[in-house]
Design a protein around this motif. Sequence first.
Motif, PDB file in Angstrom:
ATOM      1  N   ARG A 199      26.048  46.164  42.419  1.00  0.00           N
ATOM      2  CA  ARG A 199      27.392  46.565  42.850  1.00  0.00           C
ATOM      3  C   ARG A 199      28.383  46.091  41.796  1.00  0.00           C
ATOM      4  O   ARG A 199      28.062  45.253  40.949  1.00  0.00           O
ATOM      5  CB  ARG A 199      27.733  45.981  44.218  1.00  0.00           C
ATOM      6  CG  ARG A 199      27.800  44.466  44.273  1.00  0.00           C
ATOM      7  CD  ARG A 199      28.086  43.979  45.678  1.00  0.00           C
ATOM      8  NE  ARG A 199      28.225  42.531  45.743  1.00  0.00           N
ATOM      9  CZ  ARG A 199      27.210  41.681  45.822  1.00  0.00           C
ATOM     10  NH1 ARG A 199      25.958  42.146  45.853  1.00  0.00           N
ATOM     11  NH2 ARG A 199      27.424  40.376  45.877  1.00  0.00           N
ATOM     12  N   LEU A 200      29.573  46.624  41.877  1.00  0.00           N
ATOM     13  CA  LEU A 200      30.614  46.224  40.939  1.00  0.00           C
ATOM     14  C   LEU A 200      31.410  45.070  41.535  1.00  0.00           C
ATOM     15  O   LEU A 200      32.115  45.236  42.528  1.00  0.00           O
ATOM     16  CB  LEU A 200      31.541  47.402  40.635  1.00  0.00           C
ATOM     17  CG  LEU A 200      32.627  47.135  39.587  1.00  0.00           C
ATOM     18  CD1 LEU A 200      32.013  46.779  38.246  1.00  0.00           C
ATOM     19  CD2 LEU A 200      33.543  48.351  39.454  1.00  0.00           C
ATOM     20  N   THR A 201      31.279  43.902  40.927  1.00  0.00           N
ATOM     21  CA  THR A 201      32.023  42.724  41.356  1.00  0.00           C
ATOM     22  C   THR A 201      33.242  42.545  40.456  1.00  0.00           C
ATOM     23  O   THR A 201      33.445  43.284  39.487  1.00  0.00           O
ATOM     24  CB  THR A 201      31.147  41.474  41.261  1.00  0.00           C
ATOM     25  OG1 THR A 201      30.770  41.283  39.879  1.00  0.00           O
ATOM     26  CG2 THR A 201      29.881  41.624  42.113  1.00  0.00           C
ATOM     27  N   THR A 226      34.170  42.547  32.910  1.00  0.00           N
ATOM     28  CA  THR A 226      33.278  42.753  31.773  1.00  0.00           C
ATOM     29  C   THR A 226      33.349  44.193  31.288  1.00  0.00           C
ATOM     30  O   THR A 226      33.394  44.463  30.083  1.00  0.00           O
ATOM     31  CB  THR A 226      31.829  42.401  32.157  1.00  0.00           C
ATOM     32  OG1 THR A 226      31.766  41.022  32.525  1.00  0.00           O
ATOM     33  CG2 THR A 226      30.879  42.659  30.996  1.00  0.00           C
ATOM     34  N   MET A 227      33.369  45.133  32.223  1.00  0.00           N
ATOM     35  CA  MET A 227      33.465  46.548  31.849  1.00  0.00           C
ATOM     36  C   MET A 227      34.746  46.817  31.061  1.00  0.00           C
ATOM     37  O   MET A 227      34.729  47.491  30.030  1.00  0.00           O
ATOM     38  CB  MET A 227      33.411  47.413  33.105  1.00  0.00           C
ATOM     39  CG  MET A 227      33.401  48.923  32.822  1.00  0.00           C
ATOM     40  SD  MET A 227      35.045  49.660  32.690  1.00  0.00           S
ATOM     41  CE  MET A 227      35.499  49.726  34.432  1.00  0.00           C
ATOM     42  N   MET A 228      35.864  46.276  31.539  1.00  0.00           N
ATOM     43  CA  MET A 228      37.126  46.483  30.831  1.00  0.00           C
ATOM     44  C   MET A 228      37.092  45.847  29.453  1.00  0.00           C
ATOM     45  O   MET A 228      37.592  46.415  28.479  1.00  0.00           O
ATOM     46  CB  MET A 228      38.287  45.908  31.652  1.00  0.00           C
ATOM     47  CG  MET A 228      38.597  46.704  32.905  1.00  0.00           C
ATOM     48  SD  MET A 228      39.030  48.427  32.521  1.00  0.00           S
ATOM     49  CE  MET A 228      40.491  48.171  31.501  1.00  0.00           C
ATOM     50  N   TYR A 279      30.539  52.310  39.034  1.00  0.00           N
ATOM     51  CA  TYR A 279      31.759  52.002  38.287  1.00  0.00           C
ATOM     52  C   TYR A 279      32.941  52.864  38.731  1.00  0.00           C
ATOM     53  O   TYR A 279      34.024  52.777  38.156  1.00  0.00           O
ATOM     54  CB  TYR A 279      31.529  52.212  36.788  1.00  0.00           C
ATOM     55  CG  TYR A 279      30.922  51.010  36.095  1.00  0.00           C
ATOM     56  CD1 TYR A 279      31.584  49.788  36.078  1.00  0.00           C
ATOM     57  CD2 TYR A 279      29.694  51.101  35.446  1.00  0.00           C
ATOM     58  CE1 TYR A 279      31.043  48.687  35.440  1.00  0.00           C
ATOM     59  CE2 TYR A 279      29.144  50.003  34.793  1.00  0.00           C
ATOM     60  CZ  TYR A 279      29.823  48.800  34.796  1.00  0.00           C
ATOM     61  OH  TYR A 279      29.294  47.705  34.163  1.00  0.00           O
ATOM     62  N   GLY A 280      32.714  53.703  39.729  1.00  0.00           N
ATOM     63  CA  GLY A 280      33.770  54.571  40.201  1.00  0.00           C
ATOM     64  C   GLY A 280      33.828  55.892  39.465  1.00  0.00           C
ATOM     65  O   GLY A 280      34.767  56.676  39.651  1.00  0.00           O
ATOM     66  N   GLY A 281      32.823  56.153  38.634  1.00  0.00           N
ATOM     67  CA  GLY A 281      32.784  57.403  37.894  1.00  0.00           C
ATOM     68  C   GLY A 281      32.089  58.491  38.686  1.00  0.00           C
ATOM     69  O   GLY A 281      31.797  58.342  39.870  1.00  0.00           O
TER      70      GLY A 281
END
Length: 289
Positions: A178-180, A186-188, A237-239
């Motif tokens: 999941r995206l925490t 980290t993604m940004m 990631y919401g994509g």
Amino acid sequence: MDDAHDLGLFGPRSVTWKLHQEPILGLAGLRSLYFQALHPRAVAGVAQNSVYKDDAWGRLMRTSMYVATTIYAPTAEAEAAGHRLRRLHARLSAVDPATGERFRIDEPDLLRWVHVTEVESFLTVARRAGLSLTDAEVDTYYAEQLRSAELVGLDPATVPSTAAEVAAYYEQVRPELRLTRDGAETMMFLTVPPVPDSWDLSLPARLGLTLGPTRWAYLGIASTALALLPPWARKLYGGLGWATTDLTADLSVKSIRLLLAALPRRLRVSPMRQAALERAAAAGHLVDA
């Protein structure tokens, strides 16, 4: 065998050497980092123990050097690099933000996640970029990379070693992903990292702005790496999981590979690979540069 004739853990006839001659694997490494950040414990371990935000490019270079060492260096040097990494991991722990439980960085589940996402990314990106590999070669690569898994402290018997086993592993681990907050940060950071002043001459460094060609080129590469994730991972990631995203990513990564192929040889072939090629030639092996 002395180092002058030691061809390392894999050697010139391996699929590993065939795959890792591809400069596009730099993009594959970025894809694997996006992937790894979806594992809550894995990304928490990095966030709580790493200074990557202060030394992003230095950390990237050290990671790249480690991978190159395990692939191309003489056996003793590769094994020593693995030993140093295991010692480092053995000293580190982190706290699970969800449960408050303290855990070790070298837990097998975490090491396995990092290993699988890394080697699968190398294969997936290279093939989607246009490198011709048979299904048998893909399975051979996974089997060869059990040596790399062992270097970081994993029992090879517990590591997926075929494409089918990797696919099954992803299905097994997906409920844990999941995206925490750590993952989002980290993604940004991976998407908009600090650019060294010497890389971007579009605006005076004193303004603190890096919006020139270097920044836009990197954003294109990062966007491609993210788009090369499986549709289900992009959705975390919401994509979107649209097939058109995959088609666009394929076109983009093929174009990037063509551009990299046009670079001078000194920029395409790392010193570590060049040294390995020279040892192989001295041992009588014919290897494509």
